[in-house]
Scaffold this motif. Structure first.
Motif, PDB file in Angstrom:
ATOM      1  N   GLU A   1      36.685  -0.736  13.916  1.00 14.42           N
ATOM      2  CA  GLU A   1      35.795  -0.518  12.787  1.00 14.42           C
ATOM      3  C   GLU A   1      34.909   0.708  12.918  1.00 14.42           C
ATOM      4  O   GLU A   1      34.666   1.393  11.957  1.00 14.42           O
ATOM      5  N   HIS A   2      34.452   1.008  14.122  1.00  9.85           N
ATOM      6  CA  HIS A   2      33.523   2.126  14.243  1.00  9.85           C
ATOM      7  C   HIS A   2      34.126   3.440  13.735  1.00  9.85           C
ATOM      8  O   HIS A   2      33.421   4.254  13.195  1.00  9.85           O
ATOM      9  N   PHE A   3      35.424   3.628  13.911  1.00 10.64           N
ATOM     10  CA  PHE A   3      35.994   4.904  13.433  1.00 10.64           C
ATOM     11  C   PHE A   3      37.133   4.740  12.474  1.00 10.64           C
ATOM     12  O   PHE A   3      38.231   5.193  12.711  1.00 10.64           O
TER      13      PHE A   3
ATOM     14  N   GLY B   1      34.924  -1.645   8.407  1.00  9.74           N
ATOM     15  CA  GLY B   1      33.662  -2.269   8.033  1.00  9.74           C
ATOM     16  C   GLY B   1      32.767  -2.230   9.247  1.00  9.74           C
ATOM     17  O   GLY B   1      33.064  -1.539  10.214  1.00  9.74           O
ATOM     18  N   VAL B   2      31.679  -2.973   9.201  1.00 13.32           N
ATOM     19  CA  VAL B   2      30.820  -3.071  10.368  1.00 13.32           C
ATOM     20  C   VAL B   2      31.223  -4.340  11.116  1.00 13.32           C
ATOM     21  O   VAL B   2      31.264  -5.424  10.538  1.00 13.32           O
ATOM     22  N   LEU B   3      31.498  -4.182  12.385  1.00 10.37           N
ATOM     23  CA  LEU B   3      31.947  -5.291  13.232  1.00 10.37           C
ATOM     24  C   LEU B   3      31.204  -6.600  12.931  1.00 10.37           C
ATOM     25  O   LEU B   3      31.814  -7.637  12.715  1.00 10.37           O
ATOM     26  N   HIS B   4      29.878  -6.506  12.932  1.00  4.50           N
ATOM     27  CA  HIS B   4      29.095  -7.741  12.881  1.00  4.50           C
ATOM     28  C   HIS B   4      29.275  -8.507  11.573  1.00  4.50           C
ATOM     29  O   HIS B   4      29.284  -9.725  11.556  1.00  4.50           O
ATOM     30  N   ARG B   5      29.421  -7.777  10.489  1.00  2.91           N
ATOM     31  CA  ARG B   5      29.663  -8.437   9.211  1.00  2.91           C
ATOM     32  C   ARG B   5      31.060  -9.080   9.219  1.00  2.91           C
ATOM     33  O   ARG B   5      31.235 -10.246   8.840  1.00  2.91           O
TER      34      ARG B   5
ATOM     35  N   SER C   1      30.839  -6.235  22.344  1.00  2.29           N
ATOM     36  CA  SER C   1      30.804  -4.928  22.996  1.00  2.29           C
ATOM     37  C   SER C   1      29.815  -4.014  22.290  1.00  2.29           C
ATOM     38  O   SER C   1      29.998  -2.804  22.283  1.00  2.29           O
ATOM     39  N   ASP C   2      28.776  -4.576  21.710  1.00  2.00           N
ATOM     40  CA  ASP C   2      27.887  -3.779  20.877  1.00  2.00           C
ATOM     41  C   ASP C   2      26.506  -4.412  20.879  1.00  2.00           C
ATOM     42  O   ASP C   2      26.390  -5.637  20.796  1.00  2.00           O
ATOM     43  N   SER C   3      25.481  -3.582  20.950  1.00  2.00           N
ATOM     44  CA  SER C   3      24.123  -4.123  21.127  1.00  2.00           C
ATOM     45  C   SER C   3      23.679  -5.012  19.959  1.00  2.00           C
ATOM     46  O   SER C   3      22.853  -5.889  20.137  1.00  2.00           O
ATOM     47  N   HIS C   4      24.222  -4.776  18.765  1.00  4.40           N
ATOM     48  CA  HIS C   4      23.793  -5.588  17.629  1.00  4.40           C
ATOM     49  C   HIS C   4      24.514  -6.931  17.520  1.00  4.40           C
ATOM     50  O   HIS C   4      24.400  -7.620  16.497  1.00  4.40           O
ATOM     51  N   SER C   5      25.205  -7.332  18.577  1.00  4.39           N
ATOM     52  CA  SER C   5      25.833  -8.663  18.602  1.00  4.39           C
ATOM     53  C   SER C   5      24.782  -9.768  18.478  1.00  4.39           C
ATOM     54  O   SER C   5      25.123 -10.910  18.155  1.00  4.39           O
TER      55      SER C   5
ATOM     56  N   GLY D   1      22.648   1.004   4.420  1.00  5.64           N
ATOM     57  CA  GLY D   1      23.904   0.514   4.996  1.00  5.64           C
ATOM     58  C   GLY D   1      23.644  -0.151   6.336  1.00  5.64           C
ATOM     59  O   GLY D   1      22.523  -0.556   6.615  1.00  5.64           O
ATOM     60  N   SER D   2      24.696  -0.313   7.143  1.00  3.89           N
ATOM     61  CA  SER D   2      24.639  -0.848   8.510  1.00  3.89           C
ATOM     62  C   SER D   2      24.776  -2.363   8.584  1.00  3.89           C
ATOM     63  O   SER D   2      24.788  -3.053   7.566  1.00  3.89           O
ATOM     64  N   CYS D   3      24.839  -2.859   9.827  1.00  6.29           N
ATOM     65  CA  CYS D   3      24.927  -4.292  10.066  1.00  6.29           C
ATOM     66  C   CYS D   3      23.686  -4.996   9.541  1.00  6.29           C
ATOM     67  O   CYS D   3      23.729  -6.155   9.152  1.00  6.29           O
ATOM     68  N   ALA D   4      22.568  -4.279   9.498  1.00  5.21           N
ATOM     69  CA  ALA D   4      21.338  -4.903   9.015  1.00  5.21           C
ATOM     70  C   ALA D   4      21.245  -4.860   7.488  1.00  5.21           C
ATOM     71  O   ALA D   4      20.815  -5.816   6.866  1.00  5.21           O
TER      72      ALA D   4
ATOM     73  N   GLY E   1      31.649   0.726   6.850  1.00  4.37           N
ATOM     74  CA  GLY E   1      31.668   1.113   8.249  1.00  4.37           C
ATOM     75  C   GLY E   1      30.292   1.461   8.770  1.00  4.37           C
ATOM     76  O   GLY E   1      29.276   1.178   8.132  1.00  4.37           O
ATOM     77  N   CYS E   2      30.294   2.072   9.960  1.00  7.53           N
ATOM     78  CA  CYS E   2      29.060   2.412  10.670  1.00  7.53           C
ATOM     79  C   CYS E   2      28.676   3.875  10.505  1.00  7.53           C
ATOM     80  O   CYS E   2      27.705   4.327  11.117  1.00  7.53           O
ATOM     81  N   HIS E   3      29.457   4.612   9.717  1.00  8.75           N
ATOM     82  CA  HIS E   3      29.338   6.073   9.752  1.00  8.75           C
ATOM     83  C   HIS E   3      27.931   6.605   9.530  1.00  8.75           C
ATOM     84  O   HIS E   3      27.469   7.476  10.256  1.00  8.75           O
ATOM     85  N   LEU E   4      27.251   6.082   8.504  1.00 10.68           N
ATOM     86  CA  LEU E   4      25.920   6.613   8.202  1.00 10.68           C
ATOM     87  C   LEU E   4      24.939   6.290   9.317  1.00 10.68           C
ATOM     88  O   LEU E   4      24.158   7.131   9.751  1.00 10.68           O
ATOM     89  N   CYS E   5      25.004   5.046   9.755  1.00 11.26           N
ATOM     90  CA  CYS E   5      24.045   4.559  10.737  1.00 11.26           C
ATOM     91  C   CYS E   5      24.184   5.298  12.059  1.00 11.26           C
ATOM     92  O   CYS E   5      23.213   5.599  12.736  1.00 11.26           O
ATOM     93  N   LEU E   6      25.411   5.612  12.380  1.00  5.43           N
ATOM     94  CA  LEU E   6      25.717   6.205  13.681  1.00  5.43           C
ATOM     95  C   LEU E   6      25.725   7.725  13.634  1.00  5.43           C
ATOM     96  O   LEU E   6      25.958   8.383  14.638  1.00  5.43           O
ATOM     97  N   GLY E   7      25.507   8.293  12.459  1.00  7.26           N
ATOM     98  CA  GLY E   7      25.516   9.747  12.365  1.00  7.26           C
ATOM     99  C   GLY E   7      26.907  10.346  12.422  1.00  7.26           C
ATOM    100  O   GLY E   7      27.085  11.497  12.824  1.00  7.26           O
TER     101      GLY E   7
ATOM    102  N   THR F   1      18.886   1.597   7.794  1.00  7.01           N
ATOM    103  CA  THR F   1      19.929   1.285   8.782  1.00  7.01           C
ATOM    104  C   THR F   1      19.171   0.734   9.989  1.00  7.01           C
ATOM    105  O   THR F   1      18.171   0.043   9.784  1.00  7.01           O
ATOM    106  N   THR F   2      19.614   1.015  11.198  1.00  7.02           N
ATOM    107  CA  THR F   2      18.966   0.314  12.308  1.00  7.02           C
ATOM    108  C   THR F   2      18.116   1.173  13.233  1.00  7.02           C
ATOM    109  O   THR F   2      17.275   0.646  13.938  1.00  7.02           O
ATOM    110  N   ARG F   3      18.388   2.478  13.294  1.00  8.19           N
ATOM    111  CA  ARG F   3      17.709   3.253  14.341  1.00  8.19           C
ATOM    112  C   ARG F   3      17.307   4.625  13.836  1.00  8.19           C
ATOM    113  O   ARG F   3      18.032   5.227  13.042  1.00  8.19           O
TER     114      ARG F   3
ATOM    115  N   GLY G   1      17.870  12.683  17.128  1.00  7.46           N
ATOM    116  CA  GLY G   1      19.251  13.145  17.284  1.00  7.46           C
ATOM    117  C   GLY G   1      20.306  12.143  16.844  1.00  7.46           C
ATOM    118  O   GLY G   1      21.491  12.404  16.955  1.00  7.46           O
ATOM    119  N   ARG G   2      19.909  10.975  16.349  1.00  5.04           N
ATOM    120  CA  ARG G   2      20.930   9.979  16.003  1.00  5.04           C
ATOM    121  C   ARG G   2      21.795  10.452  14.839  1.00  5.04           C
ATOM    122  O   ARG G   2      22.965  10.085  14.745  1.00  5.04           O
ATOM    123  N   MET G   3      21.238  11.231  13.935  1.00  2.00           N
ATOM    124  CA  MET G   3      22.005  11.654  12.752  1.00  2.00           C
ATOM    125  C   MET G   3      22.142  13.163  12.726  1.00  2.00           C
ATOM    126  O   MET G   3      21.693  13.829  11.793  1.00  2.00           O
TER     127      MET G   3
END
Ligand code: SF4
Lengths: 180, 431
Positions: free
Chosen positions: B67-69, B102-106, B122-126, B303-306, B364-370, B385-387, B391-393
């Motif tokens: 999902e991440h990519f 999509g986003v893993l968590h959803r 395998s992801d901190s937002h588990s 966006g994002s898991c949140a 997906g995670c694209h926006l949140c992850l930059g 999003t979450t963070r 430099g995140r974006m």
């Protein structure tokens, strides 16, 4: 396995509070890459770049990273743990360390300590000695000591084995194969 | 002495009657879920001299989601995709989701997460899975290799903090504001090494999607777990699941004992809460929105898991309806799954966003992850999003502000950070 090193000595690099894994290992260089030598090199060159330029040229083998509260918060990414090793650090000591960052450190066999008071105890460029027999940190420039909370037995075993996969290999080799 | 939710789960999975915080246990892991880091679990073994993961404890309890990519943004990601597919074959995975981004968590809350379990991701937002009463927590790939092989892992039983929510959910207040307020007051080390339980009358009234929003942020509060009790809403959400029904039917949800011990009990009255904004570059750098209102923004994200859920998109659409996004501001909305996408599309929410000049991108995670929507030096972004780490974006010289979808949508219209309670942009109801 070599006898574990119980005393580490190194020059200190200091960082503040909330140093997150996006700073340590920026997302665009890990970009969920292949984890190969190329990626490791890219991560090394980008590590901490948003707060210290060309940091990889400055760290010497054995140096110790000292930070404020909640070091390593944020993403789960292990490249952020591994890059401390590839930069040459022997340990990180912070006022506190994010949960996942601490676990990942243990899992790859890297020393990470939460030591309240470390920020005022040492200045950048001074030399620290971490003694895991007497369980104390000594500021060799000031001649002062600070108590170190001993690792739990389990954590110590994992770190001294060289990480959790080494522990796994030992378990498998000793016939402790999990029941089907 | 009674036990908290996590103490009960730790005890059950360690075969013990009771456990106490601080105790080390070797606990059974009920489930492992991985995204693209599955590849690194394999290579972590390789780098340590093994041919791969020695064994997978239960193929019906290991789920891998690409999902991440999706879609891959470069050759490296594409190559990793190829290797992932090879590994999925090699390990004969039964649950390998390749082409449903999509986003893993959803995705996994829709399809795999089960109440009362101890599950590792395998992801901190588990921690997000706590919304479904599942003790989910993120782990690195070395530990996941161990957990997959043995079906167990070491844990230090955490202490628990109880967060009680009272009052009403006003339209301008979201669970994001609660998470930001907590971080602003107690820092991102608030729940370090601890579990959080969210409870109280206002929690009972939260929709599942509002719960996802809050549980996701347990990690931004330092937490190891972020748990909700199981109730009718949990049951209703899970009743829509179409796969692995048997595992779900055997779920054993867990609630806390009335006399359980908490290190802290924090009560928040929502009636007293103002919309909150985290300034650059940490989640805890929080102020009430009026202190930053008026700051120019170049980009606005939701966006994002949140915050990539139907209700988040609905909030945005309601505020945008009949209005125009400020001509100098880009607004991007990214749903958290294709199921969310379909529903948003069915309800006409995308038309509203497009009519207003916003853009919608695939789940997906694209926006949140930059990975998309990167920022240039000096640009300013407000994001649900979450963070907001430096430099995140994209540029480390960009400023990222975090806020709720309502605050982001009002800001997108105004072109500056705007208070959703007093913004002069008229907000009409979506038909
Ligand atoms: S949406 Fe963001 S925080 Fe959530 S899993 Fe994806 S990258 Fe991580």
């Amino acid at each position: 396995m070599n006898a574990p090193t119980r005393i580490l000595r190194g020059r200190v690099w200091k960082f503040g509070d909330n140093i997150d894994t996006d700073i340590i290992a920026p997302a665009d260089v890990i970009s969920f890459g292949l984890g190969d030598a190329n990626e490791q090199n890219m991560v090394k060159q980008a590590a901490f770049r948003d707060v210290r330029e060309k940091f990889y040229e400055k760290v010497q083998p054995g140096d110790i990273l000292v930070a404020g509260r909640n070091f390593g918060l944020g993403s789960h990414r292990e490249p952020a743990n591994k890059v401390l090793v590839s930069l040459g650090f022997s340990a990180v000591i912070a006022e506190s360390i994010a949960r996942l960052f601490f676990r990942n450190s243990v899992a790859i066999g890297f020393h990470a300590f939460s030591v309240p008071g470390i920020e005022v105890f040492v200045q950048e460029g001074e030399t620290l000695e971490i003694d895991m027999q007497a369980w104390r940190v000594r500021n060799l420039d000031q001649g002062t000591d600070l108590k170190l909370d001993p690792y739990s037995e389990l954590v110590q075993t994992i770190i001294e084995s060289g990480g959790i996969i080494e522990v796994m290999k030992q378990r498998i080799a000793s016939g402790l194969v999990p029941a089907e | 002495m009674g036990m908290t939710i996590i103490e009960k789960i730790m005890a059950r999975n360690s075969g013990l009657e009771t456990v106490t915080p601080g105790q080390f246990v070797d606990a059974k892991v009920d489930r492992v879920i991985a995204h693209e880091e599955f590849y690194r679990i394999h290579t972590a073994c390789e780098y340590n001299g093994l041919p791969g993961i020695p064994r997978i404890f239960d193929l019906d309890r290991f789920h891998v989601v690409m999902e991440h990519f999706q879609p891959a943004i470069d050759k490296v990601q594409a190559t990793r995709g190829v290797k992932m597919r090879e590994l999925a074959e090699h390990y004969q995975l039964r649950h390998f989701r390749d082409t449903l981004a999509g986003v893993l968590h959803r995705i996994v809350m829709e399809d795999y997460v089960v109440p009362g379990e101890l599950a590792l991701g395998s992801d901190s937002h588990s921690v997000a899975w706590g919304a479904l009463n599942c003790a989910g927590s993120g782990m690195g790939e070395h530990e996941l290799a161990f957990a997959l092989t043995f079906g167990t892992l070491w844990f230090k039983v955490p202490e628990t903090i109880k967060v009680v929510l009272e009052g009403e959910w006003h339209p301008a207040i979201a669970p994001k504001d609660v998470a930001l307020w907590l971080a602003g007051k107690y820092t991102t080390a608030f729940a370090l090494y601890q579990s959080i339980e969210f409870t109280g009358p206002a929690v009972a009234r939260m929709s599942m999607e509002q719960r996802f929003q809050l549980s996701s942020h347990a990690v931004e509060l330092g937490g190891k777990f972020g748990l909700f009790e199981y109730d009718d809403k949990t049951r209703e959400f899970l009743s829509q699941r179409s796969i692995l029904r048997e595992q779900l039917d055997n779920a054993r949800p867990v609630s806390a004992d009335p006399d359980a011990h908490y290190t802290q009990v924090i009560t928040i009255n929502l009636d007293d809460l103002a919309p909150q904004v985290a300034r650059p570059h940490t989640f805890q750098n929080v102020v009430p929105v009026d202190e930053v209102a008026g700051i120019r923004i170049d980009q606005a994200l939701v966006g994002s898991c949140a915050n990539g859920h139907i209700e988040d998109i609905e909030v945005v659409a309601r505020i945008l309806h009949g209005n125009k996004v400020h001509p100098k501001t880009r607004l991007f909305v990214q749903p958290s799954s294709w199921a969310v996408w379909r529903e948003a599309s069915r309800r006409g929410l995308f038309d509203t966003i497009l009519d207003a000049g916003g853009q919608v991108i695939s789940p997906g995670c694209h926006l949140c992850l930059g990975m998309q929507g990167r920022l240039a030096d000096g640009e300013v972004c407000i994001t649900a999003t979450t963070r907001n780490h430096k430099g995140r974006m994209g540029s480390g010289e960009a400023d990222i502000y975090l806020a709720s979808p309502a605050t982001v949508a009002h800001s997108a219209l105004a072109g500056v950070i705007a208070d959703p309670r007093t913004s002069t942009v008229p907000s009409k109801k979506v038909a």
